[in-house]
Design an enzyme around this catalytic site. Structure first.
Site, short mmCIF file in Angstrom:
data_model
loop_
_atom_site.label_atom_id
_atom_site.label_comp_id
_atom_site.label_asym_id
_atom_site.label_seq_id
_atom_site.Cartn_x
_atom_site.Cartn_y
_atom_site.Cartn_z
N ARG A 288 21.53 51.66 -23.33
CA ARG A 288 21.28 52.79 -22.44
C ARG A 288 21.68 54.13 -23.07
NH1 ARG A 288 22.09 51.87 -17.01
NH2 ARG A 288 23.09 49.96 -17.70
N CYS A 356 5.47 47.43 -0.61
CA CYS A 356 5.72 46.90 0.73
C CYS A 356 7.13 46.37 0.85
CB CYS A 356 4.73 45.79 1.01
SG CYS A 356 3.27 46.42 1.75
N GLU A 357 8.10 47.22 0.65
CA GLU A 357 9.52 46.87 0.75
C GLU A 357 10.23 48.08 1.29
OE1 GLU A 357 11.17 44.03 -0.31
OE2 GLU A 357 9.27 43.14 -0.92
C1 PLP Z 1 25.51 41.72 -24.91
C2 PLP Z 1 25.08 43.07 -24.53
N1 PLP Z 1 25.15 44.05 -25.45
C3 PLP Z 1 24.74 45.31 -25.17
C4 PLP Z 1 24.24 45.63 -23.92
C5 PLP Z 1 23.78 47.03 -23.70
O1 PLP Z 1 24.38 47.63 -22.63
P1 PLP Z 1 24.11 49.18 -22.39
O2 PLP Z 1 22.65 49.38 -22.32
O3 PLP Z 1 24.80 49.47 -21.10
O4 PLP Z 1 24.72 49.90 -23.56
C6 PLP Z 1 24.16 44.64 -22.93
C7 PLP Z 1 23.63 44.96 -21.59
O5 PLP Z 1 23.45 44.16 -20.74
C8 PLP Z 1 24.60 43.32 -23.24
O6 PLP Z 1 24.54 42.35 -22.35
#
Ligand code: PLP
Length: 429
Positions: A288, A356-357
């Site tokens: 993210r 439809c939710e």
């Molecule tokens: C093993 C692992 N690494 C990295 C991430 C990446 O997380 P983020 O996108 O919050 O940095 C995740 C997210 O689910 C994860 O499960």
């Protein structure tokens, strides 16, 4: 209909979003190549170049296409994949396989075989059965597979319960109970086809504090010391996962990358000193943080329904199928009326999706100026876990993905058509 020419419109990464909506239609995912690259470069300067023996892999579940693989490759980062489909995308994009790590709490035999046959850099083992699977496949293909073992360090992140993963009661990772973890370590150490490099944890996602990383590091480094004492096993790597928080709304207290990575490094270095063990190579896996703020989604406002003394709903031409996060985790977003960016907000409306939710609400109580059918809504920070989580619920085709580059905008995923929705169907009568 509003005369959108008269108002100042919202610009994203230097592009006029109203023009983009007109040209490509809505809903539309829009991604800025420059923002993605600048995040990768920040990882390089503030983590990889600053600290010795470090690596970073982009968690591709956040957003993955072959174009994204090319960007990540050219920025020199690795790739974390979690399924055969993500792995296949990386293979097809020609991503260097030694920089790919395969995750997953229930990898299939076929996924394992694809990974091993293609010489992926690491397999992150999530269950002891996987060690038997790897051994079997690797022996057959005459390979040696480097692995990390994912552990559940018993530390949860302070975030929505669906995105906290490091707690003891989790579907992810091998429990740290001595007999369980020791069985896995002994099995890996005794296998001729497996090289155990170290351990992995991921405490949760969208975290704004570093305390859970530090607590998990403490637990895992204690494990490193004990395994050295009990089995003479020296772990060479530690993977501390991803999870760094990003800006969604003004309530988010966003921190720079180094707030997390400097404290992760310090915690590891201090603990290694205390326990008298060597500092392992440290790997991070942000998803993210790299792509989330690099994306927006453009919608067109349709029905505006005012319920006197109650609420005004403005419905858009997408919603839950292109962004399930509000329904899934009560995720919050900010948005602007792109064609009235210079109009002062003087009312609140609730932005509803078209499914439809009743739960298909993108944003409750958004501050807006007067809005009407035909206005363009830009929802911000949708680069992560939107396209990658999209569905065809209500048989709504997925939007196109448009990449804004220095050399103009490029469609990197075509908008789905109604025929695409039918393309896998077979009618037996
Ligand atoms: C093993 C692992 N690494 C990295 C991430 C990446 O997380 P983020 O996108 O919050 O940095 C995740 C997210 O689910 C994860 O499960």
């Amino acid at each position: 209909m509003v005369n959108i020419e008269q108002s100042k419109s919202y610009k994203f990464a230097g592009y006029d979003t109203v023009e983009l909506a007109k040209k490509y239609g809505t809903p539309l995912y829009v991604l800025s190549e420059e923002i993605i690259r600048s995040r990768c470069r920040e990882i390089k300067t503030d983590f990889l170049d600053k600290h010795k023996n470090t690596k970073a892999a982009y968690a591709s579940k956040a957003f993955l296409t072959m174009t994204m693989c090319k960007i990540i490759e050219s920025e020199g980062l690795g790739l974390d994949v979690v399924s055969g489909g993500e792995l296949y995308t990386a293979i097809k994009a020609g991503f260097p396989m030694d920089k790919v790590m395969l995750h997953g709490n229930n990898k299939s035999y076929d996924e394992m075989e694809m990974a091993i046959a293609n010489d992926v850099g690491r397999i992150i083992v999530d269950h002891i059965d996987e060690l038997y699977m790897i051994e079997d496949i690797a022996a057959r293909l005459s390979k040696t597979v480097k692995i990390l073992i994912r552990v559940a360090p018993g530390v949860g992140g302070n975030t929505h319960k669906y995105i906290t993963t490091g707690q003891k009661d989790s579907k992810f990772g091998i429990p740290l109970a001595k007999e369980t973890i020791d069985e896995a370590v002994i099995k890996a150490m005794n296998s001729r086809h497996i090289e155990l490099m170290g351990f992995h944890f991921h405490v949760g996602s969208n975290l704004f504090e570093n305390d859970s990383y530090i607590a998990a590091i403490d637990v895992v480094m204690n494990l490193y010391r004990r395994l050295k004492d009990d089995f003479g096993f020296i772990a060479k790597e530690i993977n501390t996962g991803g999870g760094f928080g990003i800006y969604y709304t003004k309530n988010d207290s966003v921190k720079p990358l180094k707030y997390y990575t400097d404290s992760i490094m310090k915690a590891i270095e201090d603990k290694c000193k205390e326990l008298e063990i060597d500092i392992p190579t440290v790997i991070i896996e942000p998803g993210r943080w790299i792509v989330g703020e690099a994306g927006i989604t453009l919608y067109t406002i349709g029905a505006v329904k005012e319920i006197p003394d109650t609420r005004t709903y403005a419905s858009v031409d997408g919603g839950l199928p292109d962004n399930p996060r509000p329904a899934l985790y009560s995720a919050k977003y900010e948005a602007v009326i792109a064609n009235k960016y210079d109009h002062k907000p003087d009312r609140k409306v609730t932005i509803a999706g078209k499914c439809c939710e009743s739960g298909d609400i993108l944003i409750w109580d958004l501050d807006v100026p007067q809005i009407e059918r035909g206005d363009i809504l830009a929802v911000l920070s949708t680069g992560a876990y939107n396209y990658s989580m999209a569905s065809n619920y209500n048989r709504i085709p997925r939007p196109a993905v448009l990449l804004l580059t220095k050399d103009g905008e490029k469609i990197i995923v075509e908008r789905e058509t109604y025929d695409d929705l039918l393309s896998k169907e077979r009618v037996p009568f």
